[in-house]
Design an enzyme around this catalytic site. Structure first.
Site, PDB file in Angstrom:
ATOM      1  N   HIS A 195      58.129   7.289 109.454  1.00 34.17           N
ATOM      2  CA  HIS A 195      58.782   6.300 109.118  1.00 34.17           C
ATOM      3  C   HIS A 195      57.923   5.871 107.717  1.00 34.17           C
ATOM      4  CE1 HIS A 195      60.710   2.202 108.995  1.00 34.17           C
ATOM      5  NE2 HIS A 195      59.535   1.749 108.489  1.00 34.17           N
ATOM      6  N   GLU A 196      56.608   5.647 108.062  1.00 34.34           N
ATOM      7  CA  GLU A 196      55.635   5.267 106.844  1.00 34.34           C
ATOM      8  C   GLU A 196      55.436   6.164 105.689  1.00 34.34           C
ATOM      9  OE1 GLU A 196      54.929   2.257 106.751  1.00 34.34           O
ATOM     10  OE2 GLU A 196      55.486   1.622 108.777  1.00 34.34           O
TER      11      GLU A 196
ATOM     12  N   ASP B  16      60.932   5.161 119.072  1.00 30.45           N
ATOM     13  CA  ASP B  16      60.575   6.450 118.562  1.00 30.45           C
ATOM     14  C   ASP B  16      61.575   7.366 119.347  1.00 30.45           C
ATOM     15  OD1 ASP B  16      58.659   5.751 117.393  1.00 30.45           O
ATOM     16  OD2 ASP B  16      57.203   7.311 117.814  1.00 30.45           O
TER      17      ASP B  16
ATOM     18  N   ASP C 231      69.322  -0.021 100.019  1.00 30.11           N
ATOM     19  CA  ASP C 231      68.115   0.574  99.970  1.00 30.11           C
ATOM     20  C   ASP C 231      68.126   1.991  98.916  1.00 30.11           C
ATOM     21  OD1 ASP C 231      70.231   2.298 100.829  1.00 30.11           O
ATOM     22  OD2 ASP C 231      69.111   2.785 102.730  1.00 30.11           O
TER      23      ASP C 231
END
Length: 405
Positions: free
Chosen positions: A222-223, A284, A245
């Site tokens: 994700h990061e 997750d 987004d």
């Protein structure tokens, strides 16, 4: 279909307190800190979104982009000093997720786009000085929750200095306490001294200190998406059905999703939020996909804003150092439709070669000893290029832009 209205402002003016559970992602809060330090960053963000919207990524011809990674383990306790095996598990998880080799890929509902991003990761084999490395550094510290301070990226203050962010993805694994699972900065929003991923050892990798429900390595997935300029699915700030987004094939959704939902779980009059997307906040075990639009946005961001990653020797061969070839030399004009000049080169024999953004050679390697080069690049297609110079085992690079005649 997303409305590609560009950011007029960032609605990020909230504060995060210490809670019983850490925030899934600290990216927006950290960006808000940067905006308060430098309000002009909003203009950079707007400009970059416009550039991405107007840019057609180079035809990759299925050339996979490989990102060299260095993992800086900054630990105060033995449990924070994650093992090599735990680090390997995270790199493996990243490669599975970004190449869509994850075993749970079959769980993506058929109505959503889901693709191999053709981005993969390797632990660095060559450090910034051209020496062999494992791609892992370890630093003992006395500072509690060092990831929440400005010490994590400073060796002199108990952390670890960054490796050149232009050639490496830096990951600091360190104590974030009860603040965040991790955070990363989008391109050009953080100084070069701390532009990377920070992640708590409890949410890193798939074994060892990693704890459920964030023990499948997807906090890093994700990061790093943010590091490649992806936004959360609900857009910037507080989200809402009018936010974006900047990706066309992710459904507009009102806000973040947590846990494990059942499809369809609609909001904003869509046919179901894409809660299984890596840029949502699901557990997750319930994340499993990037879309084609997200892939294109990431590849474009690399080509535009992190292009030196494409020619990094971080996962290459020892002996080629990123260093200056001579005390000074320059190329001009840096934007040309036909010719460019390279001045003040060393008078020893050196090799040079022109490569494109994907690191593909645009002609044979040439060896020469002249102090000035006159190059005709009129045969190149319009785009961004680099000239690599190598002498005595050392390399330096200059960038130029070829425009249409």
């Amino acid at each position: 279909m997303k409305n590609l209205t560009f950011f007029l402002s960032f609605l990020l003016l909230w504060s995060y307190g210490v809670t019983a559970q850490p925030q899934r992602c600290g990216k927006d809060a950290k960006l808000n800190e940067r905006l308060q330090e430098n309000p002009e960053l909003i203009n950079i963000i707007n400009k970059q979104n416009k550039e991405i919207a107007n840019f057609t990524p180079l035809n990759k011809a299925r050339a996979v982009v490989t990102i060299p990674v260095v993992v800086h383990v900054v630990y105060r306790t033995s449990n924070q000093n994650v093992s090599d095996a735990q680090i390997y598990s995270q790199i493996n998880s990243l490669n599975e997720d970004y190449r869509r080799l994850n075993t749970d890929a079959i769980n993506t509902p058929s109505g959503f786009s889901a693709v191999d991003t053709e981005i993969e990761f390797c632990l660095a084999s060559v450090d910034p000085n051209g020496n062999p490395t494992t791609g892992i550094t370890r630093t003992a510290t006395t500072i509690s929750e060092i990831g929440n301070t400005n010490s994590y990226y400073r060796t002199a203050l108990g952390g670890k200095d960054i490796w050149n962010r232009d050639h490496y993805l830096n990951i600091w694994v360190c104590d974030l306490g009860q603040f965040y699972l991790g955070f990363a900065y989008t391109p050009n929003t953080a100084p070069s001294t701390y532009d990377g991923l920070v992640i708590d050892p409890r949410y890193f990798g798939t074994m060892g200190s990693a704890i459920a429900p964030y023990n499948r390595g997807r906090t890093a997935t994700h990061e790093i998406g943010h590091w490649f300029n992806l936004e959360h699915l609900w857009g910037a700030g507080f989200g809402g059905c009018n936010s974006t987004d900047f990706v066309n094939d992710t459904p507009t959704q009102f806000e973040e999703n947590y846990g494990c939902l059942n499809h369809p779980s609609p909001s904003c009059s869509n046919n179901g939020d894409m809660f299984m997307n890596y840029m949502d906040y699901s557990d997750d075990a319930c994340m499993n996909a990037f879309t084609l639009g997200q892939k294109n946005r990431m590849i474009t961001a690399i080509q535009l804003f992190r292009p030196l990653l494409l020619i990094s020797n971080g996962c290459g061969t020892v002996g080629i150092q990123t260093n200056t070839l001579a005390n000074s030399f320059d190329i001009y004009p840096t934007i040309t439709n036909s010719n460019l000049t390279v001045n003040n080169l060393t008078n020893i024999n050196y090799e040079y070669q022109i490569v494109n953004l994907l690191g593909q050679n645009q002609g044979p390697i040439k060896t020469i000893g002249d102090r000035q080069l006159l190059l005709n690049v009129s045969n190149l297609k319009p785009g961004v290029y680099f000239i690599n110079f190598v002498a005595n085992g050392k390399r330096t690079t200059r960038k130029f832009i070829k425009i249409a005649e």
